[in-house]
Design a protein around this motif. Structure first.
Motif, short mmCIF file in Angstrom:
data_model
loop_
_atom_site.label_atom_id
_atom_site.label_comp_id
_atom_site.label_asym_id
_atom_site.label_seq_id
_atom_site.Cartn_x
_atom_site.Cartn_y
_atom_site.Cartn_z
N VAL A 59 0.84 -1.21 0.00
CA VAL A 59 0.00 0.00 0.00
C VAL A 59 0.88 1.26 0.00
N SER A 60 1.94 1.24 0.79
CA SER A 60 2.87 2.39 0.81
C SER A 60 3.50 2.60 -0.55
N LEU A 61 3.79 1.51 -1.24
CA LEU A 61 4.39 1.61 -2.57
C LEU A 61 3.39 2.18 -3.56
N LEU A 62 2.16 1.76 -3.47
CA LEU A 62 1.11 2.29 -4.36
C LEU A 62 0.89 3.77 -4.09
N ASN A 63 0.96 4.17 -2.83
CA ASN A 63 0.81 5.59 -2.50
C ASN A 63 1.94 6.41 -3.10
N ALA A 64 3.13 5.82 -3.18
CA ALA A 64 4.26 6.52 -3.78
C ALA A 64 3.99 6.80 -5.26
#
Length: 309
Positions: free
Chosen positions: A301-306
């Protein structure tokens, strides 16, 4: 992640020639000359995750010559959870997001690898829950010395072993690690290379811990006379690893559960004790793997937010 800074050095505007000291009435005038760029100190989160990765590698190397226990597996899962929580924090940094957006191939491969890990741990969670349910039913059958229900339990174990065996194959060759080798050799800042190195190491230790977990559960469950379930191992590896697996699970094998009506009361009592220990070890493994599963989701999820910011 802290960017790269340039150091500044001061030099006198006019050199001293012929005098040991400059005249007191004329103070020295200095100007700044920039030196060549040098890598700065790593961001604290990068240093922290490198330390956690080092701990995991030490955990993995410790297994050589020692028995694989549920406690050892749980320790590895706990360390892996911490690593992914730190990686999630790193991916929230604007510098990290900018670095990843500049390298779309690396970014996409990382997303795909994380998805494969999430899928593998999701399937494992379902398998270990099913195994616990069958184990509870088997303990009832054991008290009643019901050979028919024990036979069903053994078949269920084999089916679960088949499902878990596929998980190891699905995560063995991550794309991110391959791309990382090309990325580090390319053009980029020191901070970019440091981030890529940390991510590559995270993927590597995730594979090593996951393989230890899946194989640790798989080997004791497989049917001893059947080799296709080992499937994804080479012939030489099958022979070397035939006795591997989590110790608590190896104590309850197929041979010990066959012919209950012919066993003495003391044998059945000892077997029930081992089944109870197996139940506790599976609870411990299930808890640890669930935490890793959630941390993997948060990392992705953190990667997608990036990508969206």
């Amino acid at each position: 992640m802290v960017g790269v800074f340039r150091r500044s050095l001061s030099f006198p505007n006019k050199p001293n020639t012929g005098r040991p000291f400059p005249p007191p009435s004329k103070p020295r005038i200095s100007h700044h000359t920039r030196s060549i760029s040098l890598p700065c100190r790593s961001h604290p989160l990068i240093s922290h995750i490198n330390h956690e990765i080092s701990q995991l590698k030490s955990w993995s190397s410790f297994s050589a010559g020692f028995s694989c226990t549920s406690a050892w597996i749980s320790d590895g899962l706990s360390l892996l959870k911490d690593v992914h929580e730190t990686l999630s924090d790193i991916l929230h940094l604007p510098q990290s997001q900018e670095s990843l957006r500049k390298r779309p191939i690396f970014f996409e491969n990382l997303l795909e690898d994380l998805l494969r890990f999430v899928d593998a741990y999701g399937i494992f969670q379902t398998s270990i829950l099913s195994l616990r349910e069958h184990n509870s039913a088997a303990q009832v059958a054991l008290r009643k010395r019901d050979d028919a229900k024990i036979s069903y339990y053994l078949k269920s174990r084999q089916n679960i072993a088949r499902d878990i065996a596929r998980l190891t194959s699905s995560i063995r060759e991550p794309k991110t690690k391959q791309e990382y080798c090309c990325h580090v050799g390319g053009v980029g800042s020191y901070a970019d290379a440091e981030l890529a190195s940390a991510i590559g190491d995270v993927i590597e230790v995730t594979v090593s811990v996951s393989v230890a977990l899946f194989d640790g559960v798989y080997f004791p469950l497989r049917q001893a006379r059947t080799t296709p379930f080992v499937g994804f191992l080479k012939r030489s590896e099958k022979k070397e690893r035939k006795d591997e697996g989590i110790e608590e699970m190896k104590k309850v094998d197929e041979k010990s559960l066959v012919g209950l009506r012919k066993k003495k009361d003391e044998e059945v009592k000892n077997l029930m004790k081992r089944m109870a220990e197996l139940e506790n070890s599976m609870c411990e493994i299930e808890c640890g793997s669930e935490k890793v599963f959630r941390s993997l989701i948060n990392t992705r999820v953190s990667l997608l937010n990036a990508l969206t910011h």
